[in-house]
Design an enzyme around this catalytic site. Sequence first.
Site, PDB file in Angstrom:
ATOM      1  N   ASP A  53       0.997  -1.215   0.201  1.00  0.00           N
ATOM      2  CA  ASP A  53       0.207  -0.149  -0.156  1.00  0.00           C
ATOM      3  C   ASP A  53       1.058   1.296  -0.115  1.00  0.00           C
ATOM      4  O   ASP A  53       2.162   1.083   0.173  1.00  0.00           O
ATOM      5  CB  ASP A  53      -0.818  -0.013   1.234  1.00  0.00           C
ATOM      6  CG  ASP A  53      -2.055  -1.218   1.083  1.00  0.00           C
ATOM      7  OD1 ASP A  53      -2.174  -1.755   0.056  1.00  0.00           O
ATOM      8  OD2 ASP A  53      -2.459  -1.492   2.283  1.00  0.00           O
ATOM      9  N   TYR A 111       6.836  -9.984   7.113  1.00  0.00           N
ATOM     10  CA  TYR A 111       6.796  -8.680   7.366  1.00  0.00           C
ATOM     11  C   TYR A 111       7.110  -8.202   8.764  1.00  0.00           C
ATOM     12  O   TYR A 111       7.092  -8.843   9.698  1.00  0.00           O
ATOM     13  CB  TYR A 111       5.470  -8.323   7.207  1.00  0.00           C
ATOM     14  CG  TYR A 111       4.814  -8.070   5.960  1.00  0.00           C
ATOM     15  CD1 TYR A 111       4.648  -7.091   5.064  1.00  0.00           C
ATOM     16  CD2 TYR A 111       4.074  -9.417   5.125  1.00  0.00           C
ATOM     17  CE1 TYR A 111       3.954  -6.897   3.802  1.00  0.00           C
ATOM     18  CE2 TYR A 111       3.581  -9.366   3.971  1.00  0.00           C
ATOM     19  CZ  TYR A 111       3.748  -8.118   3.189  1.00  0.00           C
ATOM     20  OH  TYR A 111       3.072  -8.421   1.946  1.00  0.00           O
TER      21      TYR A 111
END
Length: 247
Positions: A53, A111
């Site tokens: 994003d 992540y």
Amino acid sequence: MRNIKLTIEYEGTRYSGWQRLGDSDKTIQGKIENILTQMTRSKIEIIGSGRTDAGTHARGQIANFKTDSKMDLSEMIEFLNRYLPQDIVVKKAEEVPERFHARYNAKGKKYSYYIWNDLIPSAFERNYSFHYSEKLDFELMNKACRKLTGTHDFIGFSSLKKTKKSTTRTINEISIQKEGNLIHFTFVGDGFLHKMIRILMGTLLEIGSGTMKLEAIDEVFERKVRSDAGMTVPAQGLFLDEVYYRD
């Protein structure tokens, strides 16, 4: 036709995310494709391991592209890093089998998410962490991590509406490490739904600060309703560290 795999690092603050948006020059994919097209003198489209994003960073994004260029791999890296903006760096280029596909062949991802946990925000960490001033209960958050680990339907922890595709994912690890005021959360799994990590993080923070009960996790899994989970934390604390492939 050669198939080239790239390992890419980027600081996503000023970009609209990974995915090319029409003729927009504000995406990571668009920037890299433009330079590759100049380098090879032919139209190049790259395939990323997945979207990130706007504002999200990467230490190990993977992409591949096909080309007839005979340029040496080290020359490709040198050309790309000379002409790309300084906040996008190609760390590695490898020639891979023709069938390799950065997205379809990915078997897992790692992540990181960072929280600046102090009453006073940090001028230096503002683009790389989320400032959250509430006192946190690490024992409770670790219990929540254990509940979230494993194979579950995570649609209630995503921004997805109803979909025909499977929303079942396996999280292998969620760990927490405190480094002064900076808290480092690590997520490892076979894949993550849209905004899933940011919603998981919001849930962990709300449980850790006492505004949400630990049992709420079971309710989200059972009811599959997004509003039962925690907030969606901002993108700037999120880093794609690594993409895993089978040998």
